[in-house]
Scaffold this motif. Sequence first.
Motif, PDB file in Angstrom:
ATOM      1  N   GLY A  61      -8.895  -0.727  -2.153  1.00 56.74           N
ATOM      2  CA  GLY A  61      -8.122  -1.133  -0.986  1.00 56.74           C
ATOM      3  C   GLY A  61      -8.256  -0.149   0.162  1.00 56.74           C
ATOM      4  O   GLY A  61      -8.894   0.894   0.054  1.00 56.74           O
ATOM      5  N   VAL A  62      -7.569  -0.511   1.299  1.00 60.36           N
ATOM      6  CA  VAL A  62      -7.646   0.324   2.499  1.00 60.36           C
ATOM      7  C   VAL A  62      -6.715   1.514   2.331  1.00 60.36           C
ATOM      8  O   VAL A  62      -5.522   1.357   2.087  1.00 60.36           O
ATOM      9  N   ALA A  63      -7.224   2.697   2.444  1.00 63.31           N
ATOM     10  CA  ALA A  63      -6.440   3.915   2.290  1.00 63.31           C
ATOM     11  C   ALA A  63      -7.160   5.053   2.974  1.00 63.31           C
ATOM     12  O   ALA A  63      -8.247   4.886   3.552  1.00 63.31           O
ATOM     13  N   THR A  64      -6.527   6.215   2.919  1.00 58.18           N
ATOM     14  CA  THR A  64      -7.157   7.403   3.498  1.00 58.18           C
ATOM     15  C   THR A  64      -7.815   8.267   2.429  1.00 58.18           C
ATOM     16  O   THR A  64      -8.762   9.002   2.722  1.00 58.18           O
ATOM     17  N   ASN A  65      -7.316   8.204   1.198  1.00 51.13           N
ATOM     18  CA  ASN A  65      -7.882   9.006   0.112  1.00 51.13           C
ATOM     19  C   ASN A  65      -7.895   8.189  -1.171  1.00 51.13           C
ATOM     20  O   ASN A  65      -7.004   7.356  -1.406  1.00 51.13           O
ATOM     21  N   PRO A 107      17.128   5.286  12.535  1.00 53.79           N
ATOM     22  CA  PRO A 107      16.558   3.927  12.558  1.00 53.79           C
ATOM     23  C   PRO A 107      16.312   3.423  11.150  1.00 53.79           C
ATOM     24  O   PRO A 107      16.311   4.192  10.180  1.00 53.79           O
ATOM     25  N   ASP A 108      16.130   2.125  11.056  1.00 54.17           N
ATOM     26  CA  ASP A 108      15.736   1.548   9.767  1.00 54.17           C
ATOM     27  C   ASP A 108      14.481   2.262   9.271  1.00 54.17           C
ATOM     28  O   ASP A 108      13.570   2.570  10.046  1.00 54.17           O
ATOM     29  N   THR A 109      14.433   2.520   7.963  1.00 53.85           N
ATOM     30  CA  THR A 109      13.420   3.424   7.425  1.00 53.85           C
ATOM     31  C   THR A 109      12.685   2.808   6.258  1.00 53.85           C
ATOM     32  O   THR A 109      13.299   2.149   5.401  1.00 53.85           O
ATOM     33  N   ASN A 110      11.368   3.025   6.235  1.00 56.19           N
ATOM     34  CA  ASN A 110      10.546   2.707   5.071  1.00 56.19           C
ATOM     35  C   ASN A 110      10.290   4.006   4.307  1.00 56.19           C
ATOM     36  O   ASN A 110       9.819   4.991   4.876  1.00 56.19           O
ATOM     37  N   VAL A 111      10.582   3.996   3.017  1.00 56.96           N
ATOM     38  CA  VAL A 111      10.427   5.181   2.181  1.00 56.96           C
ATOM     39  C   VAL A 111       9.342   4.915   1.153  1.00 56.96           C
ATOM     40  O   VAL A 111       9.313   3.843   0.525  1.00 56.96           O
ATOM     41  N   CYS A 112       8.436   5.900   0.964  1.00 55.27           N
ATOM     42  CA  CYS A 112       7.379   5.738  -0.030  1.00 55.27           C
ATOM     43  C   CYS A 112       7.995   5.637  -1.419  1.00 55.27           C
ATOM     44  O   CYS A 112       8.879   6.421  -1.785  1.00 55.27           O
ATOM     45  N   VAL A 160       3.067   0.774  -2.253  1.00 56.07           N
ATOM     46  CA  VAL A 160       1.674   0.642  -1.832  1.00 56.07           C
ATOM     47  C   VAL A 160       0.991  -0.393  -2.722  1.00 56.07           C
ATOM     48  O   VAL A 160       1.055  -0.311  -3.953  1.00 56.07           O
ATOM     49  N   ASN A 161       0.356  -1.331  -2.110  1.00 50.63           N
ATOM     50  CA  ASN A 161      -0.265  -2.428  -2.847  1.00 50.63           C
ATOM     51  C   ASN A 161      -1.708  -2.065  -3.197  1.00 50.63           C
ATOM     52  O   ASN A 161      -2.600  -2.144  -2.367  1.00 50.63           O
ATOM     53  N   VAL A 162      -1.903  -1.624  -4.430  1.00 46.65           N
ATOM     54  CA  VAL A 162      -3.249  -1.365  -4.948  1.00 46.65           C
ATOM     55  C   VAL A 162      -3.484  -2.352  -6.081  1.00 46.65           C
ATOM     56  O   VAL A 162      -2.710  -2.392  -7.040  1.00 46.65           O
ATOM     57  N   VAL A 204      -7.377   3.933 -10.344  1.00 49.32           N
ATOM     58  CA  VAL A 204      -7.563   4.556  -9.042  1.00 49.32           C
ATOM     59  C   VAL A 204      -6.193   4.959  -8.508  1.00 49.32           C
ATOM     60  O   VAL A 204      -5.203   4.239  -8.675  1.00 49.32           O
ATOM     61  N   GLU A 205      -6.106   6.093  -7.867  1.00 47.53           N
ATOM     62  CA  GLU A 205      -4.913   6.532  -7.141  1.00 47.53           C
ATOM     63  C   GLU A 205      -5.256   6.513  -5.662  1.00 47.53           C
ATOM     64  O   GLU A 205      -6.198   7.163  -5.223  1.00 47.53           O
ATOM     65  N   HIS A 206      -4.415   5.776  -4.922  1.00 48.17           N
ATOM     66  CA  HIS A 206      -4.716   5.417  -3.524  1.00 48.17           C
ATOM     67  C   HIS A 206      -3.630   6.045  -2.643  1.00 48.17           C
ATOM     68  O   HIS A 206      -2.443   5.912  -2.913  1.00 48.17           O
ATOM     69  N   THR A 207      -3.992   6.722  -1.567  1.00 48.42           N
ATOM     70  CA  THR A 207      -3.043   7.330  -0.627  1.00 48.42           C
ATOM     71  C   THR A 207      -3.227   6.670   0.733  1.00 48.42           C
ATOM     72  O   THR A 207      -4.315   6.710   1.308  1.00 48.42           O
ATOM     73  N   ASP A 208      -2.099   6.031   1.250  1.00 58.92           N
ATOM     74  CA  ASP A 208      -2.222   5.292   2.511  1.00 58.92           C
ATOM     75  C   ASP A 208      -1.943   6.215   3.696  1.00 58.92           C
ATOM     76  O   ASP A 208      -1.623   7.403   3.526  1.00 58.92           O
ATOM     77  N   PRO A 209      -2.051   5.701   4.951  1.00 59.16           N
ATOM     78  CA  PRO A 209      -1.852   6.562   6.130  1.00 59.16           C
ATOM     79  C   PRO A 209      -0.462   7.177   6.221  1.00 59.16           C
ATOM     80  O   PRO A 209      -0.278   8.183   6.909  1.00 59.16           O
ATOM     81  N   ASP A 210       0.563   6.572   5.572  1.00 60.78           N
ATOM     82  CA  ASP A 210       1.909   7.145   5.574  1.00 60.78           C
ATOM     83  C   ASP A 210       2.101   8.142   4.445  1.00 60.78           C
ATOM     84  O   ASP A 210       3.229   8.545   4.160  1.00 60.78           O
ATOM     85  N   ASN A 211       1.008   8.506   3.779  1.00 66.50           N
ATOM     86  CA  ASN A 211       1.031   9.452   2.657  1.00 66.50           C
ATOM     87  C   ASN A 211       1.774   8.885   1.452  1.00 66.50           C
ATOM     88  O   ASN A 211       2.271   9.627   0.605  1.00 66.50           O
ATOM     89  N   CYS A 212       1.882   7.540   1.407  1.00 62.07           N
ATOM     90  CA  CYS A 212       2.467   6.885   0.240  1.00 62.07           C
ATOM     91  C   CYS A 212       1.350   6.625  -0.771  1.00 62.07           C
ATOM     92  O   CYS A 212       0.246   6.194  -0.406  1.00 62.07           O
ATOM     93  N   LYS A 213       1.657   6.869  -2.031  1.00 66.78           N
ATOM     94  CA  LYS A 213       0.639   6.752  -3.071  1.00 66.78           C
ATOM     95  C   LYS A 213       0.876   5.492  -3.894  1.00 66.78           C
ATOM     96  O   LYS A 213       2.007   5.087  -4.139  1.00 66.78           O
TER      97      LYS A 213
END
Length: 722
Positions: free
Chosen positions: A512-516, A425-430, A490-492, A538-547
Amino acid sequence: MKNIVLLLLGVIFNYVCFSQANFIAPDTVCVNQNVVIQNFSTGLGLDYSWNFCRPSVNNFGVGVNTGNPTGLLNANVFCDIVEDGGNYYMFVTNYNLRNVIRYDFGTSPTNVPLGVNLGNFGGIIPPQTEGIQIRKDGTNWYGFVVGGNGSANARIVRLDFGASLTNTPIATNLGNIGNMNWSTEYQLLKDGNNWYGLVINRSNSRVSIHDFGNSLANVPVGSSYQITSANGTCNLMAVKDAGNWYVFVTAMFGGQSLIRLDYGNNLTNVPTETNLGNFGGNITSLPRGIIILKDCDEYVGYLGHEGGRTLKLNFPTGLTGIPTVTNLNNISGVYGKVHNFTPITHNGNLYLFTCDYQSNTITRLDISLCASTIPSSDLITPPSITYPTAGNYDITLLLDVGRGTQDAYCKDIDVLNSVPFDLGPDTNVCSNIGAISLDAGSGYINYLWSTGATSQQITVTNPGKYFVDALDTASGCPIVDTINIDFQYVNVDLGNDSSMCDGIQKIQLDGGVATNYLWSTGDSTQTILANNSGLYWVEHTDPDNCKGRDTVYINYNPLPVINLPEDTIVQCGLEFVLNQNGNQNYFYRWQDGTNTPQLVANRPGRYTVLVTNQYNCANSFSANVNFKDCEIFYPNAFTPGLKDDLNAEIRPKYFVKPILFNLVIFNKWGEQIYETDDIDASWNGTYKNDNVKADVYVYKMTYKFEGETRKKEKIGHISLLP
């Protein structure tokens, strides 16, 4: 399986058909592969019917009576329908009125037509008007009308329409050619480069042949053949099969039968006559119109009677065999005499029209040739086609179906399936991953990616649409797959670098909204306060583990500082300077509007200054100044009434103005003659608007200074001098 190769062959002969209908198409294709068909048919080619299934003219449907369109039919006997420029036109003869009617069906033969009476062209249309045929020769359209009982009345009339059937034709009486006598049905045929007209004659049971040579504009040469096995011949149908001509004739008398004339390879030959009989008594009540239709597999005929009954004739062994007969009885929509059948194909269906002499109507008989998901075509060359699923399919061309020049070419085509590959399928890559591998899989050859790569796998480092072509090694079919790759950034955003005055407010930074979260300060919360000037990240990690990461510089500018005492007590009578050491980069604003760095305090009170520095940062400072040992003095003598004399009035003297004051003056009898609460008011030596006399007077002062808790009193004497 071997790879597919499309071969274009110069001439292809079908296993069933021989002569005019011919086209080129591949034997084998792949699913969804574009199939281009090239038409190499020769001959007249009035009517093309392309079907993508196995057609059968045996699928007799229903009859639809269209009535008497525009009310122009009166004992109508013969009709012929043709297509010109995408429109369908039918021409009908009225037996008694000796005229020709043209019907315009528009773009479909199933429409309700509009009729025009073309008349009898100055009376040259023969009496007992019967057969009519319309054909195109080169760029010109011609019509031919026959009729006339008795050799003197029998004739053929040519109608020249020019380039369009909508024109009013020019009529020419060609006379009686080929021993005509009560000529009924007329058929025009083209064999090679020559045109022939066939006429069946009822009164003398002859078949007349008109040889036009290479043009219908010529005056034909006539000949005839005498039917010997029956009489009262009424209708005919000519068919060319495997290079030989066969003419079928219906006979109304002398046995009521069907006769076959075998002309061999040329219509100018003397035919061999075979009476096929009445098929066990099935031909009854005056046989009339006959038509023989050809599809890929067989010939099927339909024979109509004056009573409206119709027989179906199947030729399982070919035209030279004895047909099997099915009695269709009275077809729905047919009320009387079935004089002739005129065929036309449209959108994959075959339509037979017949004129009904008794009811003055036209009936359309519908034959559904076959059903396919690929639309049929009436064009000379059909559009290219594709097959969505694997299997064995038919491509067929029916040419001039139901006419003497009819032919069919039928071809099967194998559609192969391939094993599709799937790029996923079409894919989003970090974005922090930086690359992704695309794999077309094994089992294929001749890989070609949109990047130009020819390997099974490629590495993608940029967003976009990627596709790969390859050949399936099992089927040889081309395969393609496409995938959209989008690098997810990732938009930080910590905002712009900021500068503000210190001590007023601290800037809050939001990751921003992130997990870490990981801040330069070591914090792991979503927000922090930037307490000091400096660089923050700041280093931000989103739910897809993209930094994602962002940096901002925060600067706090200093506030201005000056030296003011908190509280100061000054000896009364002295001046006190506030802010002795002024800063030249500061801007000052005292409470009284003064904008100098220093301010002299000469009275008690709270002094406030707003100071702004070169960074536009402002700070406010205040100081309390009080004076000690302050008194009020009152003069002890004055001379009222002297003009311009400074001693003409008397008032209190002070250095610091009190916040409370009262003065009362008495005469020597204790009478109050003056009072004021205004320390700046003066007494001019009057009482009740009269000057008082020179004397000694007593005063009493009550006052209080700022910062004091108790009021003071002072009593003294005033000498009023004369």
